[in-house]
Design a protein around this motif. Structure first.
Motif, PDB file in Angstrom:
ATOM      1  N   GLY A  91       2.357  -4.373  -7.311  1.00 29.68           N
ATOM      2  CA  GLY A  91       0.896  -4.269  -7.086  1.00 29.68           C
ATOM      3  C   GLY A  91       0.758  -3.434  -5.679  1.00 29.68           C
ATOM      4  O   GLY A  91       1.036  -3.953  -4.824  1.00 29.68           O
ATOM      5  N   HIS A  92      -0.073  -2.169  -5.947  1.00 23.05           N
ATOM      6  CA  HIS A  92      -0.358  -1.906  -4.403  1.00 23.05           C
ATOM      7  C   HIS A  92      -1.584  -0.932  -4.759  1.00 23.05           C
ATOM      8  O   HIS A  92      -2.209  -0.517  -5.575  1.00 23.05           O
ATOM      9  CB  HIS A  92       0.945  -0.935  -4.471  1.00 23.05           C
ATOM     10  CG  HIS A  92       1.003   0.450  -5.218  1.00 23.05           C
ATOM     11  ND1 HIS A  92       1.779   0.167  -6.525  1.00 23.05           N
ATOM     12  CD2 HIS A  92       0.604   1.690  -5.189  1.00 23.05           C
ATOM     13  CE1 HIS A  92       1.586   1.267  -7.042  1.00 23.05           C
ATOM     14  NE2 HIS A  92       1.002   2.314  -6.223  1.00 23.05           N
ATOM     15  N   ARG A  93      -2.210  -0.871  -3.550  1.00 22.89           N
ATOM     16  CA  ARG A  93      -3.310  -0.069  -3.299  1.00 22.89           C
ATOM     17  C   ARG A  93      -2.832   1.213  -3.054  1.00 22.89           C
ATOM     18  O   ARG A  93      -1.686   1.638  -2.574  1.00 22.89           O
ATOM     19  CB  ARG A  93      -4.537  -0.492  -2.284  1.00 22.89           C
ATOM     20  CG  ARG A  93      -4.734  -1.917  -2.476  1.00 22.89           C
ATOM     21  CD  ARG A  93      -5.660  -1.939  -3.372  1.00 22.89           C
ATOM     22  NE  ARG A  93      -5.859  -3.466  -4.045  1.00 22.89           N
ATOM     23  CZ  ARG A  93      -6.622  -4.526  -3.246  1.00 22.89           C
ATOM     24  NH1 ARG A  93      -7.213  -3.994  -2.510  1.00 22.89           N
ATOM     25  NH2 ARG A  93      -6.736  -5.497  -3.884  1.00 22.89           N
ATOM     26  N   GLU A  94      -3.769   2.371  -2.977  1.00 25.60           N
ATOM     27  CA  GLU A  94      -3.294   3.834  -2.827  1.00 25.60           C
ATOM     28  C   GLU A  94      -4.283   4.405  -1.646  1.00 25.60           C
ATOM     29  O   GLU A  94      -5.491   4.137  -1.782  1.00 25.60           O
ATOM     30  CB  GLU A  94      -3.308   4.388  -3.989  1.00 25.60           C
ATOM     31  CG  GLU A  94      -1.939   4.247  -4.973  1.00 25.60           C
ATOM     32  CD  GLU A  94      -2.310   5.187  -6.338  1.00 25.60           C
ATOM     33  OE1 GLU A  94      -3.518   5.625  -6.621  1.00 25.60           O
ATOM     34  OE2 GLU A  94      -1.324   5.223  -6.805  1.00 25.60           O
ATOM     35  N   LEU A  95      -3.815   5.092  -0.679  1.00 26.32           N
ATOM     36  CA  LEU A  95      -4.593   5.566   0.088  1.00 26.32           C
ATOM     37  C   LEU A  95      -4.152   7.240   0.322  1.00 26.32           C
ATOM     38  O   LEU A  95      -3.037   7.559   0.267  1.00 26.32           O
ATOM     39  CB  LEU A  95      -4.427   4.921   1.499  1.00 26.32           C
ATOM     40  CG  LEU A  95      -4.871   3.719   1.807  1.00 26.32           C
ATOM     41  CD1 LEU A  95      -4.657   3.008   3.127  1.00 26.32           C
ATOM     42  CD2 LEU A  95      -6.220   3.499   1.463  1.00 26.32           C
TER      43      LEU A  95
ATOM     44  N   VAL B  20       4.691  -3.985   2.316  1.00 32.40           N
ATOM     45  CA  VAL B  20       5.249  -2.845   2.045  1.00 32.40           C
ATOM     46  C   VAL B  20       4.359  -1.889   2.356  1.00 32.40           C
ATOM     47  O   VAL B  20       3.157  -1.762   1.619  1.00 32.40           O
ATOM     48  CB  VAL B  20       5.921  -2.596   0.583  1.00 32.40           C
ATOM     49  CG1 VAL B  20       6.688  -1.267   0.791  1.00 32.40           C
ATOM     50  CG2 VAL B  20       6.966  -3.602   0.433  1.00 32.40           C
ATOM     51  N   ILE B  21       4.328  -0.864   3.383  1.00 30.62           N
ATOM     52  CA  ILE B  21       3.465   0.366   3.431  1.00 30.62           C
ATOM     53  C   ILE B  21       4.602   1.544   3.099  1.00 30.62           C
ATOM     54  O   ILE B  21       5.567   2.010   3.671  1.00 30.62           O
ATOM     55  CB  ILE B  21       3.042   0.473   4.836  1.00 30.62           C
ATOM     56  CG1 ILE B  21       2.364  -0.481   5.266  1.00 30.62           C
ATOM     57  CG2 ILE B  21       2.377   1.642   4.940  1.00 30.62           C
ATOM     58  CD1 ILE B  21       1.872  -0.475   6.820  1.00 30.62           C
ATOM     59  N   GLY B  22       4.346   2.192   2.038  1.00 29.87           N
ATOM     60  CA  GLY B  22       4.991   3.242   1.462  1.00 29.87           C
ATOM     61  C   GLY B  22       4.452   4.359   1.785  1.00 29.87           C
ATOM     62  O   GLY B  22       3.132   4.546   1.740  1.00 29.87           O
TER      63      GLY B  22
ATOM     64  N   VAL C 246       0.827  -1.076  -0.148  1.00 25.03           N
ATOM     65  CA  VAL C 246       0.012  -0.031  -0.019  1.00 25.03           C
ATOM     66  C   VAL C 246       0.816   1.234  -0.006  1.00 25.03           C
ATOM     67  O   VAL C 246       2.220   1.133   0.601  1.00 25.03           O
ATOM     68  CB  VAL C 246      -0.851   0.130   1.202  1.00 25.03           C
ATOM     69  CG1 VAL C 246      -0.309  -0.044   2.547  1.00 25.03           C
ATOM     70  CG2 VAL C 246      -1.792   1.262   1.136  1.00 25.03           C
ATOM     71  N   MET C 247       0.357   2.150  -0.805  1.00 23.87           N
ATOM     72  CA  MET C 247       1.079   3.550  -0.766  1.00 23.87           C
ATOM     73  C   MET C 247       0.206   4.407   0.067  1.00 23.87           C
ATOM     74  O   MET C 247      -1.119   4.666  -0.407  1.00 23.87           O
ATOM     75  CB  MET C 247       1.378   3.809  -2.346  1.00 23.87           C
ATOM     76  CG  MET C 247       2.449   3.498  -2.740  1.00 23.87           C
ATOM     77  SD  MET C 247       4.344   3.938  -2.109  1.00 23.87           S
ATOM     78  CE  MET C 247       4.107   5.841  -2.123  1.00 23.87           C
ATOM     79  N   ILE C 248       0.704   5.183   0.961  1.00 22.23           N
ATOM     80  CA  ILE C 248       0.048   6.374   1.553  1.00 22.23           C
ATOM     81  C   ILE C 248       0.325   7.606   1.213  1.00 22.23           C
ATOM     82  O   ILE C 248       1.608   7.795   1.340  1.00 22.23           O
ATOM     83  CB  ILE C 248       0.009   6.277   3.112  1.00 22.23           C
ATOM     84  CG1 ILE C 248      -0.494   4.677   3.419  1.00 22.23           C
ATOM     85  CG2 ILE C 248      -0.567   7.265   3.856  1.00 22.23           C
ATOM     86  CD1 ILE C 248      -0.308   4.468   5.098  1.00 22.23           C
TER      87      ILE C 248
END
Ligand SMILES: Nc1ncnc2c1ncn2[C@@H]1O[C@H](COP(=O)(O)OP(=O)(O)O)[C@@H](O)[C@H]1O
Ligand SMILES: [Mg+2]
Length: 428
Positions: free
Chosen positions: A208-212, A186-188, A61-63
């Motif tokens: 592959g990542h989700r975005e917040l 991974v939390i970016g 996930v990317m924050i």
């Protein structure tokens, strides 16, 4: 509160202002019941990495979000809770935190990952601090993960400061490449939403990542965040209205909880310095000004003289004019006049445009494209994200630019008639 004095009255001290000052320290991670207004964000982060607690693969996930919106806090909070929950299911889950603004290369990041893994385990092998390359650090990482963990959550904070994205690629391909069996989530974290586009260019689909997106706090949330830390002060030291004012100022600026807490702390220190028994609204105001000027100075510390002059030019347009936004051309004209004042050769209009864009990236100004209709084409309008007064002060702190007119001087030349074509050379 009695303080430790070692029994010697010489060192006995009573802080009249602060009781538990550590609650206001930047790195302080508050207890869960002091976290305000981030329930949805906590849920969302948990939903991405939470599979780990059930022995399943997590999502990356990317924050994104501005500074002081609780990204670091919430990431650490959720990661620690996931670790505890995993433990309850007999799953060994590690948590790794790297501040990429310090560990800004692949070597530094992998070294820190390897070292903190070693710290959390019984790993016997020596991990050299220098003289070895990235590959060796990866070896240690994979072998510790393989030996000791079922899963790991890696928080890469301020990831936009990292000079390349190999770490992301390595971590996301590790299982597929049979480096380790451990699941890696991974939390970016990035303060810059613009990093999103750079990221897409840098990485492939294996990450592959989700975005917040974390939004700034409003005044009432900031109030509550500070109320929850009121016990940092001695009883009755904070005057009525101080927290409200502090929250209102921080909300108006950027909804930045860190700034809000810093201002509160700074105001307390100011009160203590001048021997006041209470912290007043006036102390908050002063603390906020100092904090803002420091912030701008910090943001622009690496900028070129021309970038600073460009900022100063925009600030002076706003101070002497009637509008809040100015076109590149208008800023440029003012900038050329200012260059004369400090005997500097101006750069081109296009060069200045790039400097302004750079400042927008730093978050000091905001630039908005305005459609001028089909025939006119579009142009950019620039505005300051802060009080122009603070920009003037911060820029003038650069010793090569202290000759520039002060804020008061600019004010004096500001005609209430709205005449914007001031001859800047007239007050040199
Ligand atoms: N929701 C919140 N509740 C309580 N304190 C918060 C909250 N969000 C942020 N803070 C505090 O504000 C400061 C900045 O938060 P941080 O997580 O570092 O922001 P970011 O990483 O987005 O810049 C920290 O001291 C943190 O404890
Ligand atoms: Mg942070």
């Amino acid at each position: 509160m009695a303080e430790q004095t070692g029994g010697d009255p010489l060192f006995e001290s009573h802080d009249p202002i602060f009781d538990r000052k550590e609650l206001l320290h930047v790195g302080h991670v508050p207890d869960e019941d002091r976290i305000v207004g981030r329930d949805d964000e906590i849920q969302s982060v948990a939903a991405e990495v939470g599979a780990i607690t059930r022995g399943d693969p997590p999502n990356n996930v990317m924050i994104y979000g501005k500074t002081g919106t609780g990204k670091s806090l919430i990431s650490r909070h959720v990661a620690t809770r996931a670790q505890d929950a995993a433990q309850g299911n007999d799953i060994d889950c590690g948590v790794l935190y790297v501040d990429c603004s310090e560990a800004n290369t692949e070597t530094r990041t992998t070294r820190q990952l390897a070292l903190s893994l070693k710290e959390q385990t019984e790993y016997q092998q020596n991990i050299p601090l220098r003289g070895v390359g990235t590959m060796e650090y990866y070896q240690h990482i994979w072998s510790i993960l393989g030996d000791c963990f079922d899963a790991v959550i890696v928080i890469l904070d301020e990831i936009d400061k990292l000079d390349n994205s190999n770490v992301l690629m390595q971590l996301s391909r590790a299982r597929e490449a049979r480096k380790t069996d451990a699941y890696i989530g991974v939390i970016g974290i990035s303060n810059k939403v613009q990093y999103r586009e750079t990221l897409d260019e840098r990485i492939d689909s294996s990450f592959g990542h989700r975005e917040l997106f974390f939004h700034p706090y409003d005044a009432s949330q900031l109030r509550e965040i500070m109320r929850n830390r009121e016990d940092a002060f001695q009883p009755a030291v904070l005057e009525d209205g101080t927290i409200e004012l502090c929250a209102a100022l921080a909300a108006k600026k950027h909804g930045d909880a860190r700034k809000a807490i810093e201002i509160l702390k700074e105001a307390g220190e100011l009160a203590r310095r001048i021997g006041s028994e209470t912290v007043s609204e006036d102390h908050i105001q002063q603390a906020q000004e100092v904090a803002e000027i420091n912030r701008i100075e910090e943001l622009t510390s690496g900028a070129t003289v021309h970038a600073k002059l460009a900022l100063y030019a925009l600030a002076s347009c706003i101070i002497t004019g009637e509008r809040e936004t100015y076109k590149t051309r208008e800023v440029y004209e003012r900038y050329v006049g200012i260059c004369e004042l400090v005997a500097t050769d101006p750069i081109t209009e296009n060069g200045l445009y790039r400097q302004l864009k750079e400042q927008a990236f730093l978050g000091v100004i905001e630039s908005e494209k305005t459609g001028g209709g089909r025939s006119q084409g579009s142009y950019l309008l620039h505005r300051l994200v802060t009080d122009p007064k603070h920009i003037v002060k911060a820029v003038r702190r650069d010793t090569s630019l202290e000759e520039l007119p002060t804020y008061d001087r600019l004010r004096e030349t500001s005609p209430s008639t709205g005449n914007r074509d001031i001859d800047l050379t007239s007050f040199s």
